[in-house]
Design an enzyme around this catalytic site. Structure first.
Site, PDB file in Angstrom:
ATOM      1  N   HIS A 160       0.815  -1.229   0.000  1.00 55.95           N
ATOM      2  CA  HIS A 160       0.000   0.000   0.000  1.00 55.95           C
ATOM      3  C   HIS A 160       0.846   1.275   0.000  1.00 55.95           C
ATOM      4  O   HIS A 160       0.302   2.367  -0.203  1.00 55.95           O
ATOM      5  CB  HIS A 160      -0.918   0.059   1.227  1.00 55.95           C
ATOM      6  CG  HIS A 160      -1.937  -1.034   1.288  1.00 55.95           C
ATOM      7  ND1 HIS A 160      -2.785  -1.327   0.240  1.00 55.95           N
ATOM      8  CD2 HIS A 160      -2.251  -1.911   2.283  1.00 55.95           C
ATOM      9  CE1 HIS A 160      -3.572  -2.344   0.595  1.00 55.95           C
ATOM     10  NE2 HIS A 160      -3.258  -2.712   1.817  1.00 55.95           N
ATOM     11  N   ASP A 197      -3.138 -10.769  -2.122  1.00 57.99           N
ATOM     12  CA  ASP A 197      -3.619 -10.255  -0.843  1.00 57.99           C
ATOM     13  C   ASP A 197      -5.076  -9.789  -1.024  1.00 57.99           C
ATOM     14  O   ASP A 197      -5.467  -9.377  -2.118  1.00 57.99           O
ATOM     15  CB  ASP A 197      -2.732  -9.082  -0.419  1.00 57.99           C
ATOM     16  CG  ASP A 197      -3.031  -8.564   0.974  1.00 57.99           C
ATOM     17  OD1 ASP A 197      -2.281  -8.905   1.903  1.00 57.99           O
ATOM     18  OD2 ASP A 197      -4.015  -7.816   1.131  1.00 57.99           O
ATOM     19  N   HIS A 199      -6.440  -7.205  -0.037  1.00 56.02           N
ATOM     20  CA  HIS A 199      -6.504  -5.758  -0.284  1.00 56.02           C
ATOM     21  C   HIS A 199      -5.862  -5.432  -1.638  1.00 56.02           C
ATOM     22  O   HIS A 199      -4.998  -6.174  -2.112  1.00 56.02           O
ATOM     23  CB  HIS A 199      -5.784  -5.001   0.835  1.00 56.02           C
ATOM     24  CG  HIS A 199      -6.353  -5.284   2.198  1.00 56.02           C
ATOM     25  ND1 HIS A 199      -5.835  -6.253   3.035  1.00 56.02           N
ATOM     26  CD2 HIS A 199      -7.411  -4.741   2.845  1.00 56.02           C
ATOM     27  CE1 HIS A 199      -6.551  -6.295   4.157  1.00 56.02           C
ATOM     28  NE2 HIS A 199      -7.514  -5.392   4.072  1.00 56.02           N
ATOM     29  N   ASP A 285      -4.869 -12.845   3.858  1.00 64.35           N
ATOM     30  CA  ASP A 285      -6.079 -12.268   4.430  1.00 64.35           C
ATOM     31  C   ASP A 285      -7.313 -12.492   3.547  1.00 64.35           C
ATOM     32  O   ASP A 285      -8.400 -12.006   3.860  1.00 64.35           O
ATOM     33  CB  ASP A 285      -5.898 -10.776   4.773  1.00 64.35           C
ATOM     34  CG  ASP A 285      -5.057 -10.025   3.767  1.00 64.35           C
ATOM     35  OD1 ASP A 285      -4.856 -10.551   2.651  1.00 64.35           O
ATOM     36  OD2 ASP A 285      -4.606  -8.907   4.079  1.00 64.35           O
TER      37      ASP A 285
HETATM   38  C1  9RB Z   1     -10.105   3.042   7.865  1.00 63.25           C
HETATM   39  C2  9RB Z   1      -9.434   2.206   8.724  1.00 63.25           C
HETATM   40  C3  9RB Z   1      -7.214  -0.235   7.313  1.00 63.25           C
HETATM   41  C4  9RB Z   1      -7.707  -1.495   7.568  1.00 63.25           C
HETATM   42  C5  9RB Z   1      -7.013  -2.625   7.135  1.00 63.25           C
HETATM   43  C6  9RB Z   1      -5.858  -2.491   6.431  1.00 63.25           C
HETATM   44  C7  9RB Z   1      -5.178  -3.719   5.958  1.00 63.25           C
HETATM   45  C8  9RB Z   1      -4.126  -3.725   5.185  1.00 63.25           C
HETATM   46  C9  9RB Z   1      -3.585  -4.948   4.649  1.00 63.25           C
HETATM   47  C10 9RB Z   1      -5.369  -1.252   6.165  1.00 63.25           C
HETATM   48  C11 9RB Z   1      -6.037  -0.135   6.612  1.00 63.25           C
HETATM   49  C12 9RB Z   1      -9.493   2.809   9.963  1.00 63.25           C
HETATM   50  C13 9RB Z   1     -10.308   2.871   6.401  1.00 63.25           C
HETATM   51  C14 9RB Z   1      -8.832   2.285  11.180  1.00 63.25           C
HETATM   52  O1  9RB Z   1      -3.628  -6.024   5.149  1.00 63.25           O
HETATM   53  N1  9RB Z   1      -3.045  -4.873   3.450  1.00 63.25           N
HETATM   54  O2  9RB Z   1      -2.620  -5.938   2.772  1.00 63.25           O
HETATM   55  N2  9RB Z   1      -7.852   0.932   7.700  1.00 63.25           N
HETATM   56  N3  9RB Z   1      -8.838   1.044   8.413  1.00 63.25           N
HETATM   57  N4  9RB Z   1     -10.187   3.904   9.878  1.00 63.25           N
HETATM   58  N5  9RB Z   1     -10.556   4.075   8.630  1.00 63.25           N
HETATM   59  C15 9RB Z   1     -11.341   5.197   8.156  1.00 63.25           C
HETATM   60 ZN    ZN Z   2      -4.064  -7.235   3.038  1.00 64.42          ZN
END
Ligand code: 9RB
Ligand code: ZN
Length: 388
Positions: A160, A197, A199, A285
């Site tokens: 990311h 992944d 995501h 995941d």
């Molecule tokens: C959001 C939040 C996230 C949740 C999960 C991931 C996983 C990443 C991964 C990244 C960010 C929160 C959108 C907290 O495993 N990548 O491969 N964000 N979560 N607050 N908000 C508004």
């Molecule tokens: Zn992921």
């Protein structure tokens, strides 16, 4: 310990060797020392409104993956590669100097949150350099024909992170840094990325957005994270137009959808592109037991898609394929998915059985559903239109 106990713990097993593959593995305890602090899963603890717990992206899933490799008896049969730190020049092929300096400064001054939803702890700069550098060390071993393929169990994850900022638990985009290294140091012209992944691999996508030297393919849960990215219509631009393939599968997609997406889109795209190296940002995941993802993959599904990629790598680029670890948050299940992939890469089947497989395979909806087929058809059209 007598030999009876050794057998019980699988340490004597040589496994069933299907192919004579030499598989590399990268891990370093430093990777587990990158400190993401406390959160409740992904919600940062503020001491008031939610009980503190370990952050979802904590070391435990990765340590347990490594530990299961050891307990299975597979560990000593892998070629262990010591990671090195990426150089600043390696990172700057993908990231801005401002981003690098920001991480370096935060890491040396107590850490903190930066970019989008990413924690940098004390020393995380050096660990992130060792994470990206783990991929570079493995590339050197694969390119020197010392090993055939490999799995880099690195942390922090990378897919990311964008040019200017950390994002989604990722500090530097390890996969893109590795791709640029292959292009620069080894004069490669075609590196393919297959990100499974759950995501979207937005960092890798961005790094090769306008460049046909990287074919970026991502299967992911539709509108999950980042929620506004990863659509089929996002093709890349300029020289990179058509060299970005997104397959945003509906929540609930299982092995049937993944295998079909690989058969109909990912593998044909690879045969058209003819990569010289395949990099797989590998998160688990999308598994049925993941606390974040809403997909239904299981170990047998990961074995199938790994085999398909290995066959393509065999036919197209002398078997050169490297996985780099991304997400996967089920402490119990991530290790079995990881073992399944490393067993497949190495051609060694240990006698460890996935104790969750029957449960996951028996869930409703594992077979391909019409809405999933629709997305796969749309992505296939991108391949047919742009890749010759
Ligand atoms: C959001 C939040 C996230 C949740 C999960 C991931 C996983 C990443 C991964 C990244 C960010 C929160 C959108 C907290 O495993 N990548 O491969 N964000 N979560 N607050 N908000 C508004
Ligand atoms: Zn992921």
């Amino acid at each position: 310990m007598d030999s009876l106990q050794l057998t019980a713990f699988h340490l004597n097993t040589t496994g069933t060797k299907e192919k004579n593959m030499k598989t590399a593995f990268v891990w370093h305890e430093s990777y587990a020392w990158h400190n993401t602090g406390n959160a409740a899963l992904i919600i940062p603890s503020d001491g008031k409104s939610i009980q503190s717990d370990t952050h979802a992206e904590d070391p435990e899933t990765k340590r347990r993956f490594r530990n299961l490799l050891e307990m299975s008896g597979l560990y000593p049969q892998l070629t262990h590669i010591l990671p090195r730190m990426a150089t600043e020049a390696d990172i700057l092929r993908v990231h801005s100097i401002e981003h690098l300096e920001n991480i370096k400064h935060l890491s040396a001054n107590g850490g903190g949150e930066t970019g989008i939803l990413t924690v940098v702890g004390n020393g995380s700069y050096e660990i992130a350099m060792l994470s990206a550098g783990g991929l570079l060390a493995m590339i050197d071993a694969i390119m020197a024909d010392e090993v055939d393929n490999g799995y880099a169990l690195v942390r922090p994850p990378g897919h990311h992170a964008t040019r200017n900022q950390a994002e989604g638990f990722c500090i530097f985009c390890n996969s893109a840094v590795a791709g640029r290294y292959l292009i620069d140091k080894y004069d490669l012209n075609r590196v393919a990325f297959v990100d499974w992944d759950v995501h979207h691999g937005n960092g890798t996508e961005e790094a090769f957005w306008d460049d046909d030297k990287g074919l970026t393919i991502s299967t992911h849960q539709d509108r999950f994270y980042p929620a506004d990215r990863g659509f089929v219509e996002q093709l890349g631009e300029g020289k990179g137009e058509g060299y970005n393939i997104n397959i945003p599968l509906p929540p609930g997609s299982g092995v049937g959808a993944y295998v079909k997406a690989f058969e109909q889109v990912v593998i044909p795209a690879l045969y058209k592109y003819r990569p010289e190296f395949i990099i797989v940002p590998s998160g688990f995941d999308a598994s049925a037991f993941d606390p974040l993802g809403r997909m239904m993959m299981h170990t047998d599904g990961y074995r199938q898609i790994t085999k398909m990629l290995m066959k393509a790598a065999e036919d197209l680029c002398d078997g050169r394929i490297m996985m780099c670890h991304e997400g996967g948050y089920s402490r119990a299940y991530t290790p079995f998915c990881g073992l399944a992939v490393v067993e497949t890469l190495s051609g060694i089947r240990t006698d460890v059985e996935d104790p969750f497989l029957e449960l996951a395979a028996g869930m409703g909806g594992q077979s391909l559903q019409p809405a999933q087929q629709d997305v796969i058809n749309q992505a296939e059209q991108v391949v047919n239109k742009y890749l010759k």
